[in-house]
Scaffold this motif. Structure first.
Motif, PDB file in Angstrom:
ATOM      1  N   VAL A   1       8.189 -13.592 -13.101  1.00  0.00           N
ATOM      2  CA  VAL A   1       8.247 -15.056 -13.011  1.00  0.00           C
ATOM      3  C   VAL A   1       9.717 -15.442 -12.862  1.00  0.00           C
ATOM      4  N   ASN A   2      10.088 -15.849 -11.671  1.00  0.00           N
ATOM      5  CA  ASN A   2      11.492 -16.159 -11.378  1.00  0.00           C
ATOM      6  C   ASN A   2      11.800 -17.632 -11.648  1.00  0.00           C
ATOM      7  N   LYS A   3      13.076 -17.950 -11.664  1.00  0.00           N
ATOM      8  CA  LYS A   3      13.600 -19.312 -11.830  1.00  0.00           C
ATOM      9  C   LYS A   3      13.390 -19.840 -13.242  1.00  0.00           C
ATOM     10  N   ILE A   4      13.321 -18.914 -14.220  1.00  0.00           N
ATOM     11  CA  ILE A   4      13.330 -19.324 -15.636  1.00  0.00           C
ATOM     12  C   ILE A   4      14.799 -19.430 -16.031  1.00  0.00           C
ATOM     13  N   ASP A   5      15.392 -20.571 -15.714  1.00  0.00           N
ATOM     14  CA  ASP A   5      16.847 -20.694 -15.764  1.00  0.00           C
ATOM     15  C   ASP A   5      17.410 -21.000 -17.140  1.00  0.00           C
TER      16      ASP A   5
ATOM     17  N   HIS B   1       0.831  -1.206   0.000  1.00  0.00           N
ATOM     18  CA  HIS B   1       0.000   0.000   0.000  1.00  0.00           C
ATOM     19  C   HIS B   1       0.867   1.258   0.000  1.00  0.00           C
ATOM     20  N   GLU B   2       2.030   1.197   0.653  1.00  0.00           N
ATOM     21  CA  GLU B   2       2.912   2.355   0.716  1.00  0.00           C
ATOM     22  C   GLU B   2       3.693   2.561  -0.579  1.00  0.00           C
ATOM     23  N   ALA B   3       3.864   1.508  -1.363  1.00  0.00           N
ATOM     24  CA  ALA B   3       4.735   1.561  -2.539  1.00  0.00           C
ATOM     25  C   ALA B   3       4.069   2.261  -3.720  1.00  0.00           C
ATOM     26  N   ASP B   4       4.901   2.721  -4.647  1.00  0.00           N
ATOM     27  CA  ASP B   4       4.436   3.294  -5.913  1.00  0.00           C
ATOM     28  C   ASP B   4       4.502   2.269  -7.037  1.00  0.00           C
ATOM     29  N   ILE B   5       5.441   1.325  -6.918  1.00  0.00           N
ATOM     30  CA  ILE B   5       5.635   0.275  -7.921  1.00  0.00           C
ATOM     31  C   ILE B   5       5.649  -1.063  -7.196  1.00  0.00           C
ATOM     32  N   ILE B   6       4.998  -2.061  -7.775  1.00  0.00           N
ATOM     33  CA  ILE B   6       4.941  -3.383  -7.157  1.00  0.00           C
ATOM     34  C   ILE B   6       5.474  -4.421  -8.130  1.00  0.00           C
ATOM     35  N   LEU B   7       6.390  -5.245  -7.651  1.00  0.00           N
ATOM     36  CA  LEU B   7       6.826  -6.425  -8.394  1.00  0.00           C
ATOM     37  C   LEU B   7       6.240  -7.640  -7.684  1.00  0.00           C
ATOM     38  N   PHE B   8       5.302  -8.323  -8.360  1.00  0.00           N
ATOM     39  CA  PHE B   8       4.710  -9.525  -7.773  1.00  0.00           C
ATOM     40  C   PHE B   8       5.459 -10.727  -8.329  1.00  0.00           C
ATOM     41  N   MET B   9       6.186 -11.428  -7.445  1.00  0.00           N
ATOM     42  CA  MET B   9       7.037 -12.538  -7.875  1.00  0.00           C
ATOM     43  C   MET B   9       6.366 -13.887  -7.659  1.00  0.00           C
ATOM     44  N   VAL B  10       6.565 -14.769  -8.635  1.00  0.00           N
ATOM     45  CA  VAL B  10       6.076 -16.145  -8.533  1.00  0.00           C
ATOM     46  C   VAL B  10       7.206 -17.090  -8.933  1.00  0.00           C
ATOM     47  N   ASP B  11       7.019 -18.357  -8.597  1.00  0.00           N
ATOM     48  CA  ASP B  11       8.011 -19.392  -8.903  1.00  0.00           C
ATOM     49  C   ASP B  11       7.693 -20.013 -10.262  1.00  0.00           C
ATOM     50  N   GLY B  12       8.557 -19.776 -11.261  1.00  0.00           N
ATOM     51  CA  GLY B  12       8.312 -20.274 -12.608  1.00  0.00           C
ATOM     52  C   GLY B  12       8.455 -21.771 -12.749  1.00  0.00           C
ATOM     53  N   LYS B  13       8.983 -22.448 -11.721  1.00  0.00           N
ATOM     54  CA  LYS B  13       9.122 -23.904 -11.814  1.00  0.00           C
ATOM     55  C   LYS B  13       7.811 -24.626 -11.520  1.00  0.00           C
ATOM     56  N   SER B  14       6.822 -23.902 -11.028  1.00  0.00           N
ATOM     57  CA  SER B  14       5.525 -24.504 -10.723  1.00  0.00           C
ATOM     58  C   SER B  14       4.457 -23.892 -11.621  1.00  0.00           C
ATOM     59  N   LEU B  15       3.296 -24.514 -11.683  1.00  0.00           N
ATOM     60  CA  LEU B  15       2.187 -24.005 -12.483  1.00  0.00           C
ATOM     61  C   LEU B  15       1.522 -22.836 -11.763  1.00  0.00           C
TER      62      LEU B  15
END
Length: 509
Positions: A115-119, A78-92
């Motif tokens: 989407v992280n872990k896209i190795d 709520h305090e932020a101006d920009i949001i990065l929503f991270m998820v694990d790319g190894k799962s569906l």
């Protein structure tokens, strides 16, 4: 300055991305879910633009601790101006992730799905499944391999206002203050070599090699050139580390001092893992409070707690004042004394805080204070305050005590006045001789502050016994207000035969 919050469920790589944006290992990372618990704030430069980054705990539920972490994380969003929503790319893609993303998207802020872990290229194909989130701002990255991070950085920069970042000038390594002192004295005494005392015990020389005494005037002239100066802004800032064993109320104290729920508090022992800091202004002074991880006995330190201990030690190396928090409602432990050893090891100013005083038996006040003084003799200079962080009882008094301690910690005693006190002390109790050889103290001068450091110029510094150092310290404390701060002596000779060896780090264990 705009704020960027990294949000997501546990163990998706939020702290790793936080470190990547900072270009340094700041947040503790591990494969254990729930490593990050408090919101960690740091300023980073992304493509020549400044932004404050908020590393948050994982959005999870199921117990008191996780519920508190989730509450703090959503507040940061709520305090932020920009949001990065991270998820694990190894799962569906999961429905819970979608709900969280839509909840954050409804805030009307700039938001991207990371989407992280896209190795590798094969993993890249899984990225298409995440387009069902309904956003075109999707970035498939691998923080661990630094893969495809640049497009994300460019997008972040596009959401930031233009700002001109001036590169800091390279710092010139300064000469060690005691080396400078040696050089100045060397110039005033016919270029003789100098030696630094290596211990505080007695030293018996093979022969009495009396050297010509350097004049007070020459020593004073040498002193003027090497004293370390501080700007007003330096002494008006203080780093205050809150230390103690687990569950003594350190995070509650931080929240009470700040007047807000900055740190996660729960009944789970060891809630705080990564030290967090917050700066406030009080009476034109900047105070940075650092909430450190609670310390356990060595045999009970498990997993990421060993990294937490390392971070606590690192923080204490740069701190000025320690708030040593003790639980007044329980008997003191040997571990409390070992933790207090950190204060002595790092030569910090100190305020002893007896927390949970509302639960302690009032009739035992004198007994408890006497036990503190008996157990922590090496912190005899530290004042004591009794508080209740939970009810905020007497917490406000800590601010004034910190300002007074910082004033004492930063004070400089005039050379003439200092020598008057030292000479008067020597007249009351002369320096003891060694095998008939007189030990002479020519001159005393304060060459540094924070803490006050005093050089004693002597013919045989090894002859200055630790008991006489303690006597001189007590004499100075009677004449000057050094409450809350240690006073350090450095005995220096005019005959130096070898370079002083660096002091080894001492383990609290």
């Amino acid at each position: 300055m705009k704020k960027l919050a990294i949000i997501g469920r546990p163990n998706v790589g939020k702290s790793s991305l936080f470190n990547r944006l900072l270009k340094q290992r700041d947040a503790i990372t591990s494969e254990q879910a729930g490593t990050t618990r408090d919101v960690k704030k740091r300023v980073a430069v992304v493509v020549d633009k400044e932004v404050e980054i908020l590393d948050t705990g994982g959005l999870d539920e199921g117990c008191e601790l996780f519920d508190r972490i989730k509450e703090k994380s959503l507040k940061a969003a709520h305090e932020a101006d920009i949001i990065l929503f991270m998820v694990d790319g190894k799962s569906l893609p999961e429905e819970d992730d979608k709900k969280l993303f839509y909840e954050l998207e409804s805030m009307g802020k700039a938001i991207a799905l990371v989407v992280n872990k896209i190795d590798n290229d094969k993993m890249q194909e899984k990225l298409w499944e995440y387009y069902e989130f309904g956003t075109d701002r999707i970035f498939g990255i691998s923080v661990a391999h630094n893969r495809s991070v640049l497009p994300l950085l460019n997008w972040i920069a596009s959401e930031l206002p233009d700002s001109s970042i001036v590169a800091p000038e390279p710092e010139v390594a300064e000469e060690d203050e005691m080396d400078g002192f040696d050089a100045a004295l060397r110039a005033s005494s016919d270029d003789e070599e100098f030696d630094e005392d290596e211990d505080d015990g007695f030293f018996i020389p093979e022969e009495d090699d009396e050297e010509e005494e350097t004049s007070i005037e020459a020593l004073e002239e040498a002193y003027r050139g090497i004293v370390k100066e501080y700007e007003a802004g330096d002494v008006n800032q203080m780093k205050v580390a809150i230390i103690g064993r687990v569950n003594v109320g350190k995070s509650s104290l931080l929240n009470a001092l700040l007047g807000e729920d900055r740190s996660v508090v729960s009944s789970v022992a060891g809630t705080t893992i990564d030290p967090i800091d917050e700066t406030i202004e009080y009476n034109d002074k900047k105070i940075t409070f650092i909430d450190t991880a609670g310390i356990r006995k060595r045999g009970k330190i498990l997993g990421i707690e060993k990294y937490a201990l390392m971070r606590t030690e690192e923080m204490l190396e740069t701190a000025d004042i320690a708030l040593l928090v003790l639980d007044a409602s329980q008997p003191f432990m040997d571990l409390d004394e070992k933790i207090a050893g950190f204060v002595d090891k790092n030569r910090l100013a100190c305020l002893i805080v007896l927390n949970k005083w509302d639960l302690a038996p009032r009739e035992d006040y004198d007994k408890i204070i006497a036990e503190v003084r008996d157990r922590f003799k090496f912190l005899s200079y530290a004042p004591i305050i009794t508080i209740s962080a939970q009810s905020k009882q007497r917490v406000h008094k800590i601010f004034e005590m910190l300002l007074k301690i910082n004033e004492n910690y930063s004070q400089r005693i005039p050379t003439g006045k200092l020598n008057e006190v030292i000479q008067a002390a020597m007249r009351k109790h002369i320096l003891p001789s060694i095998n008939g050889m007189n030990i002479r103290l020519y001159f005393a001068t304060q060459y540094d502050i924070r803490p006050p450091r005093i050089a004693l110029i002597m013919n045989k510094p090894q002859g200055l016994h630790f008991s006489y150092r303690r006597y001189l310290t007590n004499q100075l404390r009677e004449q000057f207000d050094f409450e809350g701060t240690p006073v350090l002596f450095k005995a220096k000779a005019k005959n130096q035969k070898k370079k002083p060896q660096p002091h080894k780090k001492r383990s609290m264990w």
